[in-house]
Structures are given as C-alpha cells and as structure tokens.
Motif scaffolding. Structure first.
Motif, PDB file in Angstrom:
ATOM      1  N   LEU A  61     -32.009  29.475  11.900  1.00 34.92           N
ATOM      2  CA  LEU A  61     -30.860  29.881  12.030  1.00 34.92           C
ATOM      3  C   LEU A  61     -30.524  30.176  12.672  1.00 34.92           C
ATOM      4  O   LEU A  61     -29.672  30.074  14.152  1.00 34.92           O
ATOM      5  N   ASP A  62     -30.988  31.422  13.332  1.00 32.17           N
ATOM      6  CA  ASP A  62     -31.315  32.519  14.781  1.00 32.17           C
ATOM      7  C   ASP A  62     -31.273  31.456  15.577  1.00 32.17           C
ATOM      8  O   ASP A  62     -30.671  32.167  17.235  1.00 32.17           O
ATOM      9  N   GLN A  63     -32.653  30.792  15.757  1.00 35.01           N
ATOM     10  CA  GLN A  63     -32.900  30.153  17.338  1.00 35.01           C
ATOM     11  C   GLN A  63     -31.073  28.762  17.468  1.00 35.01           C
ATOM     12  O   GLN A  63     -31.678  28.117  18.310  1.00 35.01           O
ATOM     13  N   PHE A  64     -30.366  28.566  16.799  1.00 33.13           N
ATOM     14  CA  PHE A  64     -29.667  27.590  16.742  1.00 33.13           C
ATOM     15  C   PHE A  64     -28.326  28.478  17.737  1.00 33.13           C
ATOM     16  O   PHE A  64     -27.585  27.857  18.376  1.00 33.13           O
ATOM     17  N   ASP A  65     -28.372  29.720  18.248  1.00 34.29           N
ATOM     18  CA  ASP A  65     -27.376  30.522  18.886  1.00 34.29           C
ATOM     19  C   ASP A  65     -27.249  29.647  20.121  1.00 34.29           C
ATOM     20  O   ASP A  65     -28.389  30.500  20.353  1.00 34.29           O
ATOM     21  N   LEU A  89     -22.806  20.121  10.291  1.00 32.62           N
ATOM     22  CA  LEU A  89     -22.117  19.953   8.793  1.00 32.62           C
ATOM     23  C   LEU A  89     -20.801  20.079   9.250  1.00 32.62           C
ATOM     24  O   LEU A  89     -20.979  19.945   7.807  1.00 32.62           O
ATOM     25  N   TYR A  90     -19.916  18.986  10.084  1.00 33.26           N
ATOM     26  CA  TYR A  90     -19.160  18.369  10.258  1.00 33.26           C
ATOM     27  C   TYR A  90     -19.831  16.577   9.160  1.00 33.26           C
ATOM     28  O   TYR A  90     -18.776  16.678   7.821  1.00 33.26           O
ATOM     29  N   SER A 101     -25.537  28.536   0.994  1.00 30.40           N
ATOM     30  CA  SER A 101     -25.160  29.540   2.284  1.00 30.40           C
ATOM     31  C   SER A 101     -24.199  29.451   3.666  1.00 30.40           C
ATOM     32  O   SER A 101     -24.333  28.930   3.815  1.00 30.40           O
ATOM     33  N   SER A 102     -23.468  30.462   3.563  1.00 17.78           N
ATOM     34  CA  SER A 102     -22.175  30.304   4.401  1.00 17.78           C
ATOM     35  C   SER A 102     -22.858  30.652   6.031  1.00 17.78           C
ATOM     36  O   SER A 102     -21.974  30.282   6.558  1.00 17.78           O
ATOM     37  N   GLU A 103     -23.670  31.342   6.026  1.00 21.35           N
ATOM     38  CA  GLU A 103     -24.498  31.524   7.188  1.00 21.35           C
ATOM     39  C   GLU A 103     -24.222  30.206   8.400  1.00 21.35           C
ATOM     40  O   GLU A 103     -23.915  30.576   9.295  1.00 21.35           O
ATOM     41  N   ASP A 106     -20.437  29.996   9.374  1.00 16.65           N
ATOM     42  CA  ASP A 106     -20.612  30.934   9.810  1.00 16.65           C
ATOM     43  C   ASP A 106     -20.613  30.945  11.409  1.00 16.65           C
ATOM     44  O   ASP A 106     -20.041  30.996  12.447  1.00 16.65           O
ATOM     45  N   LEU A 107     -22.071  30.731  12.002  1.00 16.99           N
ATOM     46  CA  LEU A 107     -22.550  30.173  13.132  1.00 16.99           C
ATOM     47  C   LEU A 107     -21.351  29.882  13.679  1.00 16.99           C
ATOM     48  O   LEU A 107     -21.499  30.328  15.500  1.00 16.99           O
ATOM     49  N   VAL A 108     -21.844  28.816  13.591  1.00 20.15           N
ATOM     50  CA  VAL A 108     -20.422  27.540  14.472  1.00 20.15           C
ATOM     51  C   VAL A 108     -19.261  28.025  14.911  1.00 20.15           C
ATOM     52  O   VAL A 108     -18.614  27.536  15.632  1.00 20.15           O
TER      53      VAL A 108
END
Length: 470
Positions: A61-65, A89-90, A101-103, A106-108
């Motif tokens: 997930l950190d790679q999508f920042d 996610l949509y 997980s809500s991560e 939360d990131l988006v």
C-alpha cells in the motif's frame, strides 16, 4: 557489413519461412494450462483470485502514495497508481465489498484532501482526468472536505477542462466522472461520442495493439459504471456487438500470458454479456493458475508506459516489482469483485462440466496463438497454424474469431499474388548490394506458398461464410 545486413533480414523472416515449412507440431508454443478441476461454481475461483490480489495491494500500500517519489521518473507512475487504487475502492464499495483494513480508504481520503493534491488539480486543469478518481471516491464516501470541493468546482468552471480535444474513450472518462461526482453541467453527450469510438468500430483482433483493446474495455467500463448500480447510468448493455473483439482478445492474450489485458477483457465481457460463460470459467482458472506460484497476479513484461526508457532500471528491486505488477492486481481485485456481484447472469453460476484441458480447449488456445502470429506479422507461421486449425470443430463465437483472422491474412495478398508487404525487410536484406531476386525467392516465396496453401485448405473446408471472409 553486407553479410550482417543479410543476416538481420533472415532473422526477421525466420518464423515466416523456415518455420512455415516445419512439422505441424512445431508451430505451436507449449500451453501451460491448469490441471483438471471441478468448476461448478466460479465464485470459489473468483474469491481465491480476489484474496490474492487484495493481500498484495495491502502489502504494497505504501507504494501507492502519490507523494512518495524522490525522482521525477517515479512521479507520474505513483500518481497514476494512486488514482487507480481510488477507482478500485469506488467499485469495491459500490458492489458491497470492503477491505477488513481501513488503510486503503484512509490513504485515498487523506491524499485527496491534501493541499498538495488539490493544488495539482488547480495547477493542471487540462489534466483533470489524472486526478478524478480519488476526488470521486472521497465525495461518494462522504469524506471530501470543503477546500477540495471548492478546488474541483473552480476547475470544472474553467473553459480549459472542456477545450481539450480528447479521443472518444477519454471523453467517456470525463462523462463518467461528471455523472458520479454529480456535476450537472457536463456538456458531453455519450450518445454522440460512442458512435465515433471503438465500440462502434471494434478493433480487428488479428492486428490490434493493446491500446486498441484497452480503449474498448474503458468505453465499456464507463458506460456500465464499472458494474456499480447508479441511477444516472444505463440499465442495458451498450448497443454494440463486441463479441469477436472480446473473445478474440482474451484468447490471443492467454496465448502469450498477458494476465492484465485478459482480466480487463473478462470484466468488460461480463458487463456487456458478450463473453461465453465457459470462456469466463476457463480464463479465471488460468489466472488463478498463473498466480499460484508467485502469490500475486503477474503483470506483463513490458515497462510501464509512464516511465521513460531506462528509468525503471534505476529503481530498487521492490519498486520495480511493484511497478510491473500493481496494475494487474488492481484489475484482478476489481474484476473479481464485480463478476462475483453478477448474480443476475445465471449462466455464469450454473453447474456445468468440470474444467479439463480438452482438445477443444487446446484448439481455442491455438486460435489465440494464430491471432498473435498475425499480430506480429509472422505470416508464414500463421499460415501453418491456420492449416492446423481448419479441422477444429469451432462453433460461434470462436468460428467468427477464426474467420476474422483468415480475413486479415487474405488482405495481405497483393495484386501479383504475393503475400505480405515487406518494404522495410527488403531494404534491410538488400542493403549494400544484396540481391532482390534472392530476397523474393528465399524469403517471400515460401511465405506466399504457405499462405496460399492455408487459405485454400480453409476455403475447401466449408468453414467460411457464404460470402467468404474477404
């Protein structure tokens, strides 16, 4: 120098001449198929693929920042991946699938509402489509803050957004955003756009490139809102028959192992109800088979288009692996969630024969190899493959896919009876004094003979339609 040039010319023709005259078995690439297994309900296969893709996304997930780049080479790819994560996610939210997980959410939401992100939107109104999905997701989930909403409204009120000349599937992209975001003044009329694009003019699977097929899938995604129910979108399928492009594309890219476009075509075909359920079942089993050993959905070997040549080599190994595989895992996670929600397509879930790597299935995969050979312009090899397919018992839509390939092969015959148009190959072969007559005799004539024999065998088989495929 002359000898080297002649060698290059021969290399270009190897698959067309020497292999065209080889034994029938040698013209087929080995087919890596999953073992026999019951597939009475594809939902179990879908769930397994979904889990594999979801877990990989969470682990990376950190790679999508969109702000986690340190060199310009990574900027566009990170931003593209971020907006595609938001789109996933949509869709997941829309079909009732959420992450434990809500991560990801939360990131988006955090980045969509970040001052830096809305500054990008306001700085680059011509490039609005690069940023829309995170904004849409944040709004639909009720998490778009006032400052970001004001920035979006400001951009949509600018002439710049609407003055950009876009190809049809990008106009559909903007139309889709307006409907989902709730922008009432969208000037785009889908009924005026669709007749100009790839749905009304489907690509020929014998020589289409990936961008042609991605245009088809994207047009269908926007038309169907990715399978998410929404009152602003049509309830019926798009009024176009894309069966040959969808089925042929799936077979062609299974034959070369490209999981990414196969998943895109599968999802588009299910939304449009124009892919046979048995092909959906097999393709899903094939995708799961590819993912079993690495533990993720493998992306294509090609470098992501957003990275200039050579830039990927400067990345660390983990970054390179993410760049190659991220899109395929997002597509897989999205496609499986949507296809699982298609309970209103009972044929997909009906009990059927167990999946087995049968002779009929092998013929279909070989049909995909034939299409791939045509797409690479290895006409001699394609001709030999066609001779091996003539006796296969194809019903529609597979018979029509085969006929499409034959039609394309016929179109490569010139007025003098020669098969193939070899301007560049002839130039390489004959540079610095090599003989043109030798080029025609050694290179062109074997291809012409192979193609003529294959076309004649096909014509005599009674496989073509009454008017012929020409």
């Amino acid at each position: 120098m002359a000898g080297r040039s002649a060698s290059i010319g021969k290399e270009w023709f190897l698959a067309m001449s020497d292999r065209a005259r080889s034994s029938e078995t040698s013209v087929w690439e080995p087919v890596d198929l999953p073992e026999s297994e019951p597939l009475e309900d594809p939902r179990s296969t879908l769930s397994e693929i979904e889990t594999i893709a979801d877990e990989w996304i969470i682990d990376n997930l950190d790679q999508f920042d969109p702000f986690s780049w340190t060199a310009l080479s990574g900027r566009n790819l990170r931003r593209k991946a971020f907006t595609e994560l938001a789109l996933h996610l949509y869709v997941a939210r829309g079909v009732g699938e959420t992450y434990s997980s809500s991560e990801p959410h939360d990131l988006v939401v955090d980045r969509a509402n970040d001052r830096r992100y809305r500054d990008l939107v306001r700085r680059n109104p011509r490039e609005l489509l690069k940023y829309t999905h995170p904004l849409t997701y944040a709004k639909v989930s009720g998490d778009l803050d006032g400052a970001t909403a004001t920035a979006v409204d400001s951009v949509l009120d600018q002439q710049t957004v609407w003055s950009v000349e876009r190809v049809p599937h990008r106009q559909m992209d903007l139309w889709h955003f307006c409907l989902v975001y709730g922008y009432a003044d969208c000037p785009i009329d889908k009924d005026a756009v669709l007749p100009l694009g790839s749905l009304n003019h489907p690509p020929n699977v014998a020589n289409a490139d990936l961008s042609d097929l991605y245009a088809v899938t994207h047009n269908l995604y926007y038309y169907h809102n990715f399978g998410v129910d929404h009152p602003a979108f049509p309830d019926d399928i798009a009024p176009y028959d894309l069966t040959t492009a969808l089925v042929g594309g799936i077979l062609r890219y299974i034959a070369v192992g490209n999981c990414d476009i196969v998943l895109e075509l599968l999802l588009a075909g299910v939304l449009q109800r124009q892919v046979p359920p048995d092909l959906v079942r097999f393709a899903l089993a094939w995708v799961r088979h590819l993912a079993a050993e690495p533990g993720y959905l493998p992306g294509p070997d090609e470098k992501p288009a957003e990275l200039p040549s050579g830039d990927l080599e400067s990345w660390g190994s983990e970054d390179r692996e993410w760049a190659r595989h991220y899109h395929t895992n997002l597509v897989g996670a999205t496609a499986t969630k949507v296809i699982k929600s298609r309970a209103d397509w009972p044929e997909l879930a009906e009990s059927g024969d167990d999946y087995r790597p049968s002779a009929e299935l092998i013929d279909r995969i070989r049909l995909g190899q034939f299409l791939h050979s045509l797409s690479q312009y290895t006409l001699g090899l394609a001709a030999r493959q066609l001779k091996g397919l003539v006796d296969a018992d194809f019903s529609d839509p597979y018979a029509t896919v085969l006929e499409t390939g034959v039609r394309y092969l016929r179109q490569q015959q010139s007025s003098d009876g020669q098969y193939g148009f070899w301007t560049d190959e002839e130039a390489v072969y004959t540079v610095r004094g090599n003989n043109r007559d030798a080029f025609r005799e050694q290179m062109v004539q074997p291809v012409t003979e192979a193609c003529s024999e294959a076309i004649e065998k096909y014509s005599n088989s009674g496989s073509e339609t009454e008017d012929g495929p020409g």
